[in-house]
Design an enzyme around this catalytic site. Structure first.
Site, mmCIF file in Angstrom:
data_model
loop_
_atom_site.group_PDB
_atom_site.id
_atom_site.type_symbol
_atom_site.label_atom_id
_atom_site.label_comp_id
_atom_site.label_asym_id
_atom_site.label_seq_id
_atom_site.Cartn_x
_atom_site.Cartn_y
_atom_site.Cartn_z
ATOM 1 N N SER A 143 0.714 -1.174 0.050
ATOM 2 C CA SER A 143 -0.071 -0.006 -0.135
ATOM 3 C C SER A 143 0.916 1.206 0.066
ATOM 4 O O SER A 143 2.016 1.243 0.582
ATOM 5 C CB SER A 143 -0.769 0.010 1.242
ATOM 6 O OG SER A 143 -1.638 1.265 1.519
ATOM 7 N N TYR A 156 -1.669 -0.158 10.548
ATOM 8 C CA TYR A 156 -1.746 -0.406 9.074
ATOM 9 C C TYR A 156 -0.482 -0.304 8.277
ATOM 10 O O TYR A 156 -0.164 -0.973 7.614
ATOM 11 C CB TYR A 156 -3.310 -0.080 8.348
ATOM 12 C CG TYR A 156 -3.317 -0.449 7.030
ATOM 13 C CD1 TYR A 156 -4.198 -1.751 6.829
ATOM 14 C CD2 TYR A 156 -3.262 0.498 6.171
ATOM 15 C CE1 TYR A 156 -4.391 -1.855 5.561
ATOM 16 C CE2 TYR A 156 -3.411 0.157 4.750
ATOM 17 C CZ TYR A 156 -3.916 -1.123 4.445
ATOM 18 O OH TYR A 156 -4.355 -1.441 3.061
ATOM 19 N N LYS A 160 1.995 -2.734 6.255
ATOM 20 C CA LYS A 160 2.135 -2.668 4.972
ATOM 21 C C LYS A 160 3.616 -2.343 4.899
ATOM 22 O O LYS A 160 4.321 -2.955 3.634
ATOM 23 C CB LYS A 160 1.240 -1.681 4.275
ATOM 24 C CG LYS A 160 -0.197 -1.914 4.310
ATOM 25 C CD LYS A 160 -0.315 -3.528 3.604
ATOM 26 C CE LYS A 160 -1.825 -3.708 3.314
ATOM 27 N NZ LYS A 160 -2.322 -5.146 2.809
#
Length: 261
Positions: A143, A156, A160
């Site tokens: 991401s 998060y 990633k």
């Protein structure tokens, strides 16, 4: 259009969203696809839909961060398709919490699926590819959040970033076996994940209404709009094809120009 005729492919998190978009393009290009998802019923319903359209697909239930589950996936896909040519480690989730409110449960839950799940998938499928002796391809979903941190969903971002490092490490490990390992780094993609993300942010008081965050987050996209899964599926199909044989250890930004690296 990539030629993936009879290529055997696993897509984790493939029952909806970006994963489903990847699956649809893969079968269009001739691949046989195993749709692996924690929501096993949805995976099988999707697979049945594809079979009715003449495609070769199966649906399997698995927790990607459970090694026994992933060993079962390897066994089932090998039995169904005769081997595994490509793995898409796509499963992941986010539970946004303001930075100062992130706790151990939030951090560990996200890291377990998004990072550990990618590691286990690469290990278990990689072993099967090595034993088969025909090489293979592994594509991980990273991401833009792995390239820079956002206070609203720090765990998060960390997960990633881990995907990016794991992709590079695996490329070094598997190169001698003719297994390539690459990643894609989407930006804003219109999927059910974003609906849930915005609702969580409303519940936490970060935003006031649906659409507010995706609009503000998308304002820096040079191409002027958030992506759909179809916008990314050409890249993913290419990475699964022979045309990508000399690419490994790379992260391909596919964000419409949000992050320039």
């Amino acid at each position: 259009m990539a030629d993936l005729k009879k290529r055997s492919v696993i897509v984790t998190g493939g029952a909806q969203g970006l994963g489903a978009g990847i699956v649809r393009r893969l079968v269009q290009d001739g691949a046989r696809v195993a749709i692996v998802d924690l929501k096993g019923d949805e995976a099988e319903v999707f697979a049945a839909e594809l079979r009715k359209s003449g495609h070769d697909a199966i649906g399997l239930k698995a927790d990607v961060a459970n090694r026994a589950d992933m060993r079962g996936v390897v066994k089932d896909v090998t039995a169904a398709f005769g081997g595994i040519d490509v793995l898409f480690n796509n499963a992941g989730f986010n539970k946004p919490v303001p930075f100062l409110d992130v706790d151990e449960d939030n951090f560990n839950a996200i890291m377990r699926v998004n990072a550990l799940g990618v590691l286990i998938g690469m290990q278990e499928v990689g072993k099967a590819m090595i034993a088969r002796g025909k090489g293979g391809k592994i594509i991980n979903t990273a991401s833009i959040a792995g390239r820079q941190g956002y206070a609203e969903f720090a765990p998060y971002c960390a997960s990633k970033a881990a995907v990016i490092s794991l992709t590079q490490a695996a490329a070094r490990e598997f190169g001698k076996h003719k297994i390539t390992v690459n990643g894609i780094a989407p930006g804003v993609v219109i999927t059910p994940l974003w609906d849930g993300l915005e609702q969580d942010m409303i519940d936490k008081g970060v935003i006031k209404q649906k659409g507010e965050f995706i609009q503000s987050f998308s304002s820096g996209i040079l191409l002027g709009k958030p992506a759909t899964p179809e916008d990314l599926s050409g890249l993913t199909s290419f990475l699964a094809s022979d045309d990508a044989d000399y690419l490994t250890g790379q992260i391909f930004m596919c964000d419409g120009g949000m992050v320039l690296v």
